[in-house]
Design a protein around this motif. Sequence first.
Motif, PDB file in Angstrom:
ATOM      1  N   UNK A 178      35.716  48.755  33.216  1.00  0.00           N
ATOM      2  CA  UNK A 178      34.606  48.292  32.373  1.00  0.00           C
ATOM      3  C   UNK A 178      33.238  48.471  33.009  1.00  0.00           C
ATOM      4  N   UNK A 179      33.163  48.420  34.337  1.00  0.00           N
ATOM      5  CA  UNK A 179      31.864  48.527  34.994  1.00  0.00           C
ATOM      6  C   UNK A 179      31.228  49.905  34.794  1.00  0.00           C
ATOM      7  N   UNK A 180      32.046  50.929  34.583  1.00  0.00           N
ATOM      8  CA  UNK A 180      31.507  52.285  34.474  1.00  0.00           C
ATOM      9  C   UNK A 180      30.637  52.470  33.235  1.00  0.00           C
ATOM     10  N   UNK A 181      30.831  51.625  32.224  1.00  0.00           N
ATOM     11  CA  UNK A 181      30.028  51.751  30.998  1.00  0.00           C
ATOM     12  C   UNK A 181      29.311  50.451  30.654  1.00  0.00           C
ATOM     13  N   UNK A 182      29.301  49.489  31.582  1.00  0.00           N
ATOM     14  CA  UNK A 182      28.749  48.180  31.260  1.00  0.00           C
ATOM     15  C   UNK A 182      27.277  48.254  30.886  1.00  0.00           C
ATOM     16  N   UNK A 183      26.494  48.986  31.662  1.00  0.00           N
ATOM     17  CA  UNK A 183      25.058  49.037  31.359  1.00  0.00           C
ATOM     18  C   UNK A 183      24.791  49.753  30.030  1.00  0.00           C
ATOM     19  N   UNK A 208      35.767  40.559  32.123  1.00  0.00           N
ATOM     20  CA  UNK A 208      36.589  41.177  33.165  1.00  0.00           C
ATOM     21  C   UNK A 208      35.802  41.457  34.444  1.00  0.00           C
ATOM     22  N   UNK A 209      34.475  41.438  34.345  1.00  0.00           N
ATOM     23  CA  UNK A 209      33.628  41.600  35.534  1.00  0.00           C
ATOM     24  C   UNK A 209      33.238  40.251  36.132  1.00  0.00           C
ATOM     25  N   UNK A 210      33.869  39.178  35.656  1.00  0.00           N
ATOM     26  CA  UNK A 210      33.590  37.856  36.194  1.00  0.00           C
ATOM     27  C   UNK A 210      32.341  37.214  35.643  1.00  0.00           C
ATOM     28  N   UNK A 247      38.996  29.736  26.750  1.00  0.00           N
ATOM     29  CA  UNK A 247      40.262  29.257  27.297  1.00  0.00           C
ATOM     30  C   UNK A 247      40.740  30.081  28.483  1.00  0.00           C
ATOM     31  N   UNK A 248      40.002  31.128  28.844  1.00  0.00           N
ATOM     32  CA  UNK A 248      40.404  32.052  29.920  1.00  0.00           C
ATOM     33  C   UNK A 248      41.845  32.531  29.715  1.00  0.00           C
ATOM     34  N   UNK A 249      42.101  32.980  28.494  1.00  0.00           N
ATOM     35  CA  UNK A 249      43.434  33.433  28.128  1.00  0.00           C
ATOM     36  C   UNK A 249      43.847  34.625  28.985  1.00  0.00           C
ATOM     37  N   UNK A 250      45.071  34.606  29.472  1.00  0.00           N
ATOM     38  CA  UNK A 250      45.552  35.669  30.363  1.00  0.00           C
ATOM     39  C   UNK A 250      45.612  37.026  29.685  1.00  0.00           C
ATOM     40  N   UNK A 251      45.685  37.030  28.354  1.00  0.00           N
ATOM     41  CA  UNK A 251      45.769  38.313  27.637  1.00  0.00           C
ATOM     42  C   UNK A 251      44.484  39.124  27.773  1.00  0.00           C
ATOM     43  N   UNK A 252      43.404  38.502  28.217  1.00  0.00           N
ATOM     44  CA  UNK A 252      42.135  39.210  28.368  1.00  0.00           C
ATOM     45  C   UNK A 252      41.998  39.917  29.704  1.00  0.00           C
ATOM     46  N   UNK A 253      42.921  39.665  30.623  1.00  0.00           N
ATOM     47  CA  UNK A 253      42.807  40.284  31.945  1.00  0.00           C
ATOM     48  C   UNK A 253      42.880  41.793  31.837  1.00  0.00           C
ATOM     49  N   UNK A 254      42.193  42.460  32.762  1.00  0.00           N
ATOM     50  CA  UNK A 254      42.166  43.930  32.759  1.00  0.00           C
ATOM     51  C   UNK A 254      43.559  44.480  32.991  1.00  0.00           C
ATOM     52  N   UNK A 255      43.901  45.624  32.377  1.00  0.00           N
ATOM     53  CA  UNK A 255      45.215  46.234  32.612  1.00  0.00           C
ATOM     54  C   UNK A 255      45.382  46.606  34.072  1.00  0.00           C
ATOM     55  N   UNK A 256      46.593  46.424  34.582  1.00  0.00           N
ATOM     56  CA  UNK A 256      46.851  46.699  35.998  1.00  0.00           C
ATOM     57  C   UNK A 256      47.200  48.147  36.253  1.00  0.00           C
TER      58      UNK A 256
END
Length: 454
Positions: A178-183, A208-210, A247-256
């Motif tokens: 996500x950081x590569x296109x965040x800006x 995902x960038x905290x 809710x900081x749902x785990x489904x939102x975590x970045x793919x591993x």
Amino acid sequence: MEFRLLGPIEVNGASGPVPLGGTRQRAALAYLLLHAGQVVSTRRLLSAVWATDRPPDTARKILQNTIWRLRRALAAPGEEQPPELLTRAPGYVVRVAPEQIDLVRFERLAARGRSALLAGDTGRARCALREALALWRGPALADLVEEGTDWPELAALEQRRLDAMEDRFEVELRSGQPRSVLREMEGYTRAEPLRERAAGQLMLALYRCGRRADALDVYTRTRSALSEGLGLEPGHELRRLQRDILAQDASLDAPAAAPVPPAAVAEILPVAEVVPAAPADGHADAFGGRGDGDGDGNRYGEGDGQRGGERRSSVLLVRFTLGRGTDPLPTREVDQALDAACELAREEIVRAGGTAATAIGSEVLGFFQDAPGRSDCAERADASARAIRDRLRDGPAGLAVRAAVATGAAFVRRWPPTAAGGRAPWIGGDLVDRAEALLADSGPRDNPPDHEAP
């Protein structure tokens, strides 16, 4: 001959730019090209050409003279596939090979990227979408728009460009980058505050960038824009995303499945991951490849803008990312770091005798060709990648650079110089696809080759 609509209208022939005349002629040709292969009635064409004022009583005669001048302008000598501007009741039709219109190439590449994205092939989707968006030189028919043209077709074109942009953002989110296109996403959502899909993508990228608070702020901003502009509330998907972020749902975590190289979290700028180029005899399955084009006839020769030429070339694709495990940087500092890194990459590409062909987001594409009597394009591309790595050793903590070199037969289009100066060449075909695939496929290595050592 090539027709360019994704920006100011331009026509380039075998011997250079084709003069199109005044606003009426450019508008008539542009409208016919937007409907290439279809008969456009005289009434519709009159309404398009006189879009900002009422056609005069002599409008039909003026249009006939306009068509006559356009036919003369398009009858340039030396064209293998000359266009045809024909009179067909109840109006006119322009016949031209589809691949000669940049709009058609954009639509094909965007459709290919979207199909690859739906199939889960993020590497091929990234390459196709990046190539599609690189065709845009500004708003479609920007010169005519500046003079008051406001055709419905232009609004539809802009929507297709925005859809392709959002598809490319989706590719990076699914790739875990996500950081590569965040800006880009932050600037995009401020320019297009009513696009809920883009708002959701930015919220997810920030999360995902905290940056959970910033993600929720995007929701608040989007909700206000929808309410004030349209009297609407955000849709179900955006509301659910806001709840999941709270809710900081785990489904939102970045793919591993798309890890960043370990060097990306080093205290000092990490080492570039340089993928060697293919040897002259072409071992495509190992390192690089000899391109066969993109399947749509989108092949261009090197040098004079004509079709069909090939020379041994190397492409260098450089990608910058901010690694995981580092403290989030303010948006301004992220932009400055990536802008500086991309500018440095362009400098080193030129220093090594290459051409900085394209720069989109945090990616830079360099192009190198063998000079007469020499066969060192791959070596120069590789040396350029290493020089970029070496110059960035003392850069911001967590900034990573990865590069891939692919060598073979590239398809190149060099544009004739204009009053504003020369433009970077268009580079396409299988060679660029291979460079993209190398970056997508090359993950962390436990025992990197000696030439990748710091």
